[in-house]
Design an enzyme around this catalytic site. Sequence first.
Site, PDB file in Angstrom:
ATOM      1  CG  ASP A  14      -2.294   0.552   0.929  1.00 23.64           C
ATOM      2  OD1 ASP A  14      -2.404   1.432   0.069  1.00 23.64           O
ATOM      3  OD2 ASP A  14      -3.269   0.105   1.560  1.00 23.64           O
ATOM      4  CG  HIS A  17      -1.124   3.160  -3.870  1.00 22.37           C
ATOM      5  ND1 HIS A  17      -1.405   3.029  -5.206  1.00 22.37           N
ATOM      6  CD2 HIS A  17      -1.727   2.104  -3.251  1.00 22.37           C
ATOM      7  CE1 HIS A  17      -2.155   1.952  -5.407  1.00 22.37           C
ATOM      8  NE2 HIS A  17      -2.357   1.364  -4.237  1.00 22.37           N
ATOM      9  CG  HIS A 194      -6.736  -2.635   4.311  1.00 18.61           C
ATOM     10  ND1 HIS A 194      -5.427  -2.997   4.072  1.00 18.61           N
ATOM     11  CD2 HIS A 194      -6.902  -1.448   3.665  1.00 18.61           C
ATOM     12  CE1 HIS A 194      -4.831  -2.090   3.323  1.00 18.61           C
ATOM     13  NE2 HIS A 194      -5.705  -1.133   3.051  1.00 18.61           N
ATOM     14  CG  HIS A 196      -6.619   3.581   3.491  1.00 20.47           C
ATOM     15  ND1 HIS A 196      -5.362   3.901   3.044  1.00 20.47           N
ATOM     16  CD2 HIS A 196      -6.909   2.370   2.955  1.00 20.47           C
ATOM     17  CE1 HIS A 196      -4.912   2.943   2.258  1.00 20.47           C
ATOM     18  NE2 HIS A 196      -5.829   1.987   2.189  1.00 20.47           N
ATOM     19  CE1 TYR A 285      -8.861   1.103  -3.988  1.00 20.74           C
ATOM     20  CE2 TYR A 285      -7.660   1.840  -5.920  1.00 20.74           C
ATOM     21  CZ  TYR A 285      -7.916   0.878  -4.974  1.00 20.74           C
ATOM     22  OH  TYR A 285      -7.229  -0.307  -5.006  1.00 20.74           O
TER      23      TYR A 285
END
Length: 334
Positions: A14, A17, A194, A196, A285
């Site tokens: 991740d 990115h 998971h 963010h 996203y």
Amino acid sequence: MEQDIVLTEVALRDGSHAISHKFTTDQVINVTKALDEANVPYIEVAHGDGLGGSSLQYGRSSTNEMELIEAAVDSCNQSKIAVLMLPGVGTVKELRKAHQLGAQMVRVATHVTEADVARQHLALGKELGMETVGFLMMAHMVSKEKLLEQALEMESSGADSVYIVDSAGAFLPHEVRERIRLLKNNLQVNIGFHGHNNLSLAMANTLVAIEEGATRIDGSIRCLGAGAGNTQTEVLIGVLERMNIKTGVDLYKMIDLSEYVAESILEHPQEITKGSFMLGYAGVYSSFLLHANRAAQKFNVDSRDILVELGKRQVVGGQEDMIVDVASELAKQR
């Protein structure tokens, strides 16, 4: 090793990115060795968009991902290397290659309404003897009933664990609670989460998920992940220790890794900036952030307007070309 919660460190996937897929072999070796010494059970290594993700659409990798996977496997004495697979982005060829190099877990990721496309890759993972995970991305976009339907599809396809993935960092704690509870009451396999941190809720949402029965949890060291990053691994370990929840991971070694290794990889601190906040606010996203910033600069428009419009159109991963289209349209409307 006593474990109530099984952690997967995702910074080497991740986090790709956040640095435009520029991981070097040396960086992967240094991070992997430190994670292995700290007893982290699973370490995910791949392009940010999974195996085969290096492309014009998603961003080219500076180093071939198979070289990174091989280096990670060779750096571990006990940790297992996981790879992410988005069917259609990666193929069975890449999955077989990653397995040959030593990857022991495959996490098959689909948009939250498309769990059925994971069946072939989950089946191949089982055939290869890998641990298999169903990874339901952008989970905030559907009702909890629809999420359960898709999770059951993942379970029936052979997933050993099913993850709720808050790809946009858009979930509120009560939304995580009711979804984890529903899956826990209806699935036989492990439940994972998971998160963010775009709305500064990754830690809170992770703790709620654990309270409701999630036993597989993702984190990224120093928040090295897309958007504002993921649940910060070393902080999570400390919080769980204070709650008498065991991870089996060495807290001090993780703090040292964060301070002396991961920090040097970041191009800038992982903060909740206007862009990463808007990802969570608009439900977009998290990997869209750098794409939106570049488009905003190119067309001289506000990146916040791009992200809000992408959210209205419910654009999902794989539609990165729409970011440029939206920026162009906003520029023409001025």
